[in-house]
Design a protein around this motif. Structure first.
Motif, PDB file in Angstrom:
ATOM      1  N   ARG A   1      18.949   8.410  11.758  1.00 20.32           N
ATOM      2  CA  ARG A   1      17.706   8.209  11.007  1.00 20.32           C
ATOM      3  C   ARG A   1      16.707   7.399  11.829  1.00 20.32           C
ATOM      4  O   ARG A   1      15.503   7.657  11.800  1.00 20.32           O
ATOM      5  N   PHE A   2      17.210   6.407  12.557  1.00 22.39           N
ATOM      6  CA  PHE A   2      16.334   5.526  13.329  1.00 22.39           C
ATOM      7  C   PHE A   2      16.247   5.916  14.801  1.00 22.39           C
ATOM      8  O   PHE A   2      15.269   5.603  15.472  1.00 22.39           O
ATOM      9  N   HIS A   3      17.286   6.606  15.301  1.00 18.21           N
ATOM     10  CA  HIS A   3      17.309   6.970  16.725  1.00 18.21           C
ATOM     11  C   HIS A   3      17.773   8.418  16.873  1.00 18.21           C
ATOM     12  O   HIS A   3      18.788   8.694  17.522  1.00 18.21           O
ATOM     13  N   PRO A   4      17.047   9.357  16.279  1.00 19.75           N
ATOM     14  CA  PRO A   4      17.526  10.751  16.275  1.00 19.75           C
ATOM     15  C   PRO A   4      17.671  11.360  17.671  1.00 19.75           C
ATOM     16  O   PRO A   4      18.657  12.037  17.948  1.00 19.75           O
ATOM     17  N   LYS A   5      16.706  11.128  18.523  1.00 18.56           N
ATOM     18  CA  LYS A   5      16.744  11.727  19.858  1.00 18.56           C
ATOM     19  C   LYS A   5      17.985  11.284  20.626  1.00 18.56           C
ATOM     20  O   LYS A   5      18.716  12.108  21.203  1.00 18.56           O
ATOM     21  N   GLU A   6      18.237   9.968  20.608  1.00 19.67           N
ATOM     22  CA  GLU A   6      19.379   9.430  21.342  1.00 19.67           C
ATOM     23  C   GLU A   6      20.702   9.967  20.793  1.00 19.67           C
ATOM     24  O   GLU A   6      21.609  10.332  21.552  1.00 19.67           O
ATOM     25  N   VAL A   7      20.823  10.036  19.470  1.00 21.03           N
ATOM     26  CA  VAL A   7      22.069  10.507  18.853  1.00 21.03           C
ATOM     27  C   VAL A   7      22.309  11.972  19.181  1.00 21.03           C
ATOM     28  O   VAL A   7      23.428  12.368  19.534  1.00 21.03           O
TER      29      VAL A   7
END
Length: 503
Positions: free
Chosen positions: A282-288
């Motif tokens: 939710r807060f770091h979609p790209k990284e996940v």
């Protein structure tokens, strides 16, 4: 002055009264009728030690009224005054056998901690008694004790008080009492970690944070589930996520998620694992998405699962991740995989049990939601594209749901309408549907409070949109504004006409 005199008179009469309950009830009526701003001028000029004396009773009614009166009077004092003048009363209240008094004392202590945490950090007696209340039979008392102690986690001195000396020893004693107390302490530790990187550092040095993480690898499904819930909470803050990533915990969680087929109890653990990654994404979609591809691949697969619980978790996760602009952009990069997922959401919305259809509608609404400030040409094209992938005739699907006899389903459908109402392409769909305008302005379609409020929220979105008048036409816009101004519960007056006839 009349109010001050009357309060003083009642307080003076209390010690000698044969009917203290009657005096306190009259006092309660008076002080609750006095505005808080006025009470702050009154309370410093009165003495209410006699009300504290009324707490030494087994009479439940007298005890509760005494707590109500004290709570209201103490609200009129600043926290520093409470801490200076009522330390002994707080200590007695924390040790009282009955819940209302404990809660009153903890409320006082929390206010003191918010205002002067470093002063409280040096009051070992109060802190030891409060720490012991983490093991109280009442969950409400235990939560209030945790909240009071949490105020210490905001300063360096407070953290030192928690994690060193007798308070830390008491914390460990509570932890070892039973599994319930163990997780109350662990929850408190995670809450301290979330406050600041310094709080996390102290928690880590204490060894308690390591104990929480170690529980993840125990061969006990209930322990693992509790641990996952705590780690999800910790991962919601940037420094908590960084710590878990640095310790290799996130990678281990992904490995566990990828091996669920090998674990006969895996289906029980899987929802918790998905929630951890969903919260991070939710807060770091790209990284996940880049570092942990197993996560979204599994979520998409579960949309077709025969396990209703896992399917529901997958549905909610997609909505959770796709609500914010960054999440939408990360999902867009998945291309046709995401389009297939949206189509599967459409299948669930049309042909599933009511409860999961509601979840799917809310998730779809989250994907469709695009605030005005984020409405770039690219993102508007993306939400429109996803809408068209939901079903061959998606707006007809929504309209059919709007006519269903299930209030929760209709309310969930309105969450989608509200997302569409903010976007010009969505307004155009509303304008082109032959029955939507009439349906929206018809107040007779909803009879429950929730349904009326859901429809009104859709009306409000259109009434406040800068493009409604142009897109849906001036007559409809005027009607929408009228509906909005009348409010959600307006009922048109029925005029009765009496007709007198004769033969």
């Amino acid at each position: 002055m009349a109010t001050v005199d009357k309060i003083c008179r009642l307080l003076d009469a209390l010690p000698a009264s044969n009917e203290p309950l009657s005096v306190l009830e009259e006092l309660k009526l008076l002080i609750f009728a006095t505005p808080p701003s006025s009470l702050k001028d009154v309370v410093p000029n009165v003495s209410f030690g006699s009300v504290f004396d009324c707490l030494n009773t087994d009479d439940g009614e007298l005890l509760q009224v005494s707590c109500d009166v004290l709570g209201r009077l103490l609200d009129g004092l600043n926290p520093q005054a409470i801490y200076i003048n009522f330390q002994s009363e707080m200590k007695r209240g924390l040790a009282h056998p009955l819940k209302p008094v404990k809660l009153l004392a903890l409320s006082m202590l929390t206010r003191c901690g918010e205002a002067c945490p470093d002063d409280l950090a040096h009051n070992e007696d109060l802190l030891l008694t409060t720490t012991q209340l983490l093991a109280d039979d009442s969950l409400e008392v235990a939560k209030a004790a945790s909240q009071a102690l949490l105020q210490l986690g905001k300063t360096k001195e407070g953290l030192h008080a928690i994690y060193h000396g007798q308070v830390f020893s008491r914390l460990q004693e509570v932890l070892e009492k039973n599994d319930t107390c163990r997780y109350r302490v662990f929850k408190f530790v995670v809450d301290v970690c979330k406050l600041s990187p310094l709080g996390l550092e102290h928690s880590c040095q204490s060894g308690l944070l390591t104990q929480i993480i170690n529980d993840l690898y125990k061969d006990d499904i209930l322990v693992q589930l509790n641990c996952l819930e705590l780690l999800t909470d910790l991962a919601s803050v940037q420094h908590g996520l960084h710590y878990l990533d640095q310790q290799g915990v996130i990678s281990k969680l992904e490995n566990m998620m990828g091996k669920m087929d090998e674990d006969p109890m895996g289906s029980l653990l899987l929802p918790g694992l998905i929630k951890v990654f969903g919260n991070i994404a939710r807060f770091h979609p790209k990284e996940v998405f880049e570092k942990y591809p197993t996560f979204m691949s599994l979520v998409f697969d579960l949309l077709s699962s025969s396990d209703v619980t896992l399917k529901a978790v997958a549905v909610e996760t997609i909505g959770f991740v796709g609500r914010e602009m960054e999440g939408k952009q990360a999902l867009e990069k998945l291309g046709d995989t995401m389009n297939k997922a949206v189509r599967q959401l459409g299948v669930i919305i049309k042909d599933s049990p009511a409860d999961i259809r509601v979840k799917a509608l809310h998730a779809f609404a989250a994907l469709m939601t695009l605030e005005l400030a984020d409405q770039t040409t690219e993102l508007l094209a993306l939400t429109e594209s996803w809408f068209q992938h939901m079903a061959p005739k998606p707006f007809e699907v929504l309209m059919s749901l709007s006519r269903q006899p299930f209030p929760d389903l209709r309310c969930a459908t309105h969450s989608v309408y509200q997302a569409l109402a903010l976007q010009v392409w969505g307004q155009k769909l509303m304008n082109s549907d032959p029955g939507f305008k009439e349906y929206l302005l018809d107040r007779t379609t909803e009879h429950e409070k929730e349904g009326k409020e859901a429809k009104f929220e859709t009306v409000r979105m259109l009434a406040e949109s800068p493009t409604t008048k142009e897109t849906l036409g001036r007559p409809f816009y005027i009607s929408v504004k009228e509906y909005y101004n009348e409010g959600p519960f307006y009922v048109k007056a029925q005029t009765e006409v009496a007709i007198e006839g004769g033969s």
